[in-house]
Design a protein around this motif. Structure first.
Motif, short mmCIF file in Angstrom:
data_model
loop_
_atom_site.label_atom_id
_atom_site.label_comp_id
_atom_site.label_asym_id
_atom_site.label_seq_id
_atom_site.Cartn_x
_atom_site.Cartn_y
_atom_site.Cartn_z
N PRO A 228 0.81 -1.22 0.00
CA PRO A 228 0.00 0.00 0.00
C PRO A 228 0.85 1.27 0.00
N ASP A 238 -2.88 -0.18 -4.31
CA ASP A 238 -4.13 -0.94 -4.13
C ASP A 238 -5.22 -0.42 -5.06
N LYS A 278 -12.37 -0.86 1.32
CA LYS A 278 -12.18 0.53 0.88
C LYS A 278 -13.09 0.81 -0.31
N ASN A 299 -11.62 -4.32 -2.46
CA ASN A 299 -10.35 -3.90 -1.88
C ASN A 299 -10.51 -4.09 -0.37
N THR A 301 -8.34 -4.07 1.97
CA THR A 301 -7.26 -3.41 2.74
C THR A 301 -6.37 -4.47 3.43
N ASP A 302 -5.88 -4.12 4.64
CA ASP A 302 -5.02 -5.07 5.36
C ASP A 302 -5.80 -5.78 6.47
N TYR A 330 -1.93 -4.87 1.44
CA TYR A 330 -3.36 -4.70 1.15
C TYR A 330 -3.74 -5.83 0.20
#
Ligand code: ATP
Length: 490
Positions: A228, A238, A278, A299, A301-302, A330
């Motif tokens: 990311p 990402d 996201k 998406n 993310t983490d 991510y």
């Protein structure tokens, strides 16, 4: 949809599960042609996304996982759908889908006559909208209660809480928990992806619409890990990769035959977005039941790696050599259902047309999807030499492709049968092929190839068949091949 369901049963694509016992709700069995079609979808998906790409690897994780996986992933607490019950007929519905069903109405304005009203529409007589149970039209619905969709089971012989575990409701978590194993063993650098195809189970409240929503289904999922902190073409990595995967996914479905006008992208609104996501976009297809989700591209993310790191106590990070720092990647998740893809390909391929005053039903599958690639047909099944030659051709071609021999009807009917299951090419062996010694006619060693879509025919030497089909089934056009050989009369 009814036409597709009946074709699928009649021609050996899909059967109701446990039919001889009255069937099991929303469970389906793939028959001889269905299993070929399904395997074709999975094979080309794997080839295009794993085999051909240097930034992807595959995985086949266990269906039953450590129960803490589902606590960490949020499924134990949040993988729920709102459920409502009818107080009269006791049927259950997904609260957020009730208004997507046609509803039963006893209309006061027409002395209580019973009507079935299309989903979401008011009664044209009294103007009322649905307030009661959509099925029986009489009972009130309870307030929504959350219902967890995971199937529970027990590991080992004792059914006690300590042995409680789940059938996975998605394949994704098998990838997250193996992130470190794969990254280390395969020496991967970001960005890279892990793909998996496998069964998933959800105790759906209202399954249905044939194979669109079932309780046992298959997924083809990718978790694509990116750094990311990097930027690509001026965008955070990402966001860049999310766009790429959306475009690739749409292009993939188009390449294998889904029509442009039947595909669209739908962005998730802020209020429907999962708390960790996201951005999420769904590829929707115009199914016989209307526009519905074919796949989702999120998406995430983490979130997942962080959750598993927290619950397992293992650091699930990546060491960024350039910046000399540990980073939690991510993840972009393109997630498709095999069964839904199959339904879309089937629906899009189905065509009815009139040929010489007769109805012709054709499944116009892309050749790579077609369950049978070539059918070899003898013109006269009483002639041993014709039958022998046809079998020999089938045997040769079947080392490369799925090929059938059929002599159970006259040639016209055999062609129609193959059209109906989407076989792109038929090969016919006739008297000219093998010759007729009684009439002093010598064998020409050639057969007729018939193209499903144009119904044109070309006369091709037997020895050239493997090369011709390598070309045709590998994406070559019929007109290019036909131009190299004399046309035969249809
Ligand atoms: P829906 O909103 O239709 O319930 P979802 O958003 O819960 O689907 P995901 O969790 O994103 O679905 O799963 C990814 C894909 O798996 C879906 O796009 C779909 O193709 C497939 N899928 C999900 N649930 C089912 C099901 N019950 N039967 C068949 N396929 C399914």
């Amino acid at each position: 949809m009814d036409t597709l369901v009946s074709l699928c049963k009649r021609r050996g694509f899909i059967f109701q599960s446990s039919e001889i016992y009255g069937g099991t709700g929303s469970c389906w069995d793939y028959g001889p042609l269905g299993v070929e079609l399904k395997q074709s979808i999975k094979r080309i998906w794997w080839r295009d996304y794993v085999q051909k790409r240097s930034d992807m690897v595959g995985l086949d994780a266990s269906i039953i996982m450590h129960p803490t996986v589902w606590k960490a992933s949020g499924h134990v607490d949040n993988f729920t759908d709102p459920m409502v019950d009818c107080l009269e007929c006791r049927r259950r519905f997904r609260a957020d889908k009730v208004d997507e069903m046609p509803w039963t109405h006893y209309c006061a304005a027409t002395k209580g006559n019973k009507f079935t009203i299309p989903a979401g529409e008011p009664c044209t007589h009294c103007g009322e909208r649905r307030a009661l149970c959509p099925e029986c039209g009489k009972g009130s619905l309870t307030a929504p209660r959350q219902f967890n969709l995971m199937f529970k089971t027990f590991m080992g012989p004792v059914e006690e809480d300590a042995a409680l575990t789940y059938l996975r409701p998605e394949t994704a978590q098998g990838i997250f928990v193996n992130f470190e194993n794969v990254a280390q063993s395969m020496r991967r650098k970001l960005p890279f992806g892990i793909a998996q195809i496998g069964k998933a189970f959800r105790n759906e409240i209202t399954p249905g619409n044939f194979i669109f929503r079932t309780r046992e289904f298959e997924q083809m999922e990718i978790e694509f890990f990116v750094n990311p902190r990097e930027t690509v073409e001026g965008k955070p990595a990402d966001e860049y990769w999310h766009e790429r995967w959306i475009a690739d996914s749409l292009a993939w479905f188009r390449r294998y035959g889904l029509r442009e006008e039947n595909l669209r992208l739908r962005e998730h609104e802020k209020d429907e977005l999962a708390h960790y996501a996201k951005r999420t976009a769904d590829v929707e297809y115009q199914f016989p039941i209307g526009w519905s989700e074919l796949m989702g591209i999120a998406n995430r993310t983490d979130f997942d790696l962080k959750q598993h790191a927290q619950y397992s106590g293992k650091a699930l990070t990546y060491f960024d050599e350039e910046r000399k720092e540990h980073v939690v990647p991510y993840v972009i998740e393109p997630s498709a259902g095999v069964d839904r893809a199959l339904l879309a390909f089937l629906a899009d391929a189905y065509q009815e047309e009139e040929v010489r005053g007769e109805k012709r039903v054709v499944l116009g599958f892309h050749p790579e999807l077609a369950p049978i690639k070539v059918a070899v047909l003898p013109l006269l099944k009483k002639r041993d030499d014709i039958v022998r030659t046809a079998h020999a051709i089938r045997d040769t071609l079947s080392t490369h492709w799925s090929v059938v021999y059929d002599d159970t009807a006259a040639i016209g009917r055999l062609y129609r049968r193959q059209d109906e299951v989407g076989t792109p090419y038929c090969v016919t062996v006739d008297v000219q092929t093998v010759g007729d010694s009684d009439k002093g006619e010598s064998a020409d060693g050639k057969v007729t190839i018939r193209d499903r879509d144009s119904m044109e025919q070309a006369r091709v030497p037997i020895a050239a068949l493997p090369t011709v089909f390598l070309d045709l089934l590998g994406g070559g056009s019929w007109s290019a091949v036909a131009s190299r050989y004399p046309t035969a009369k249809a």
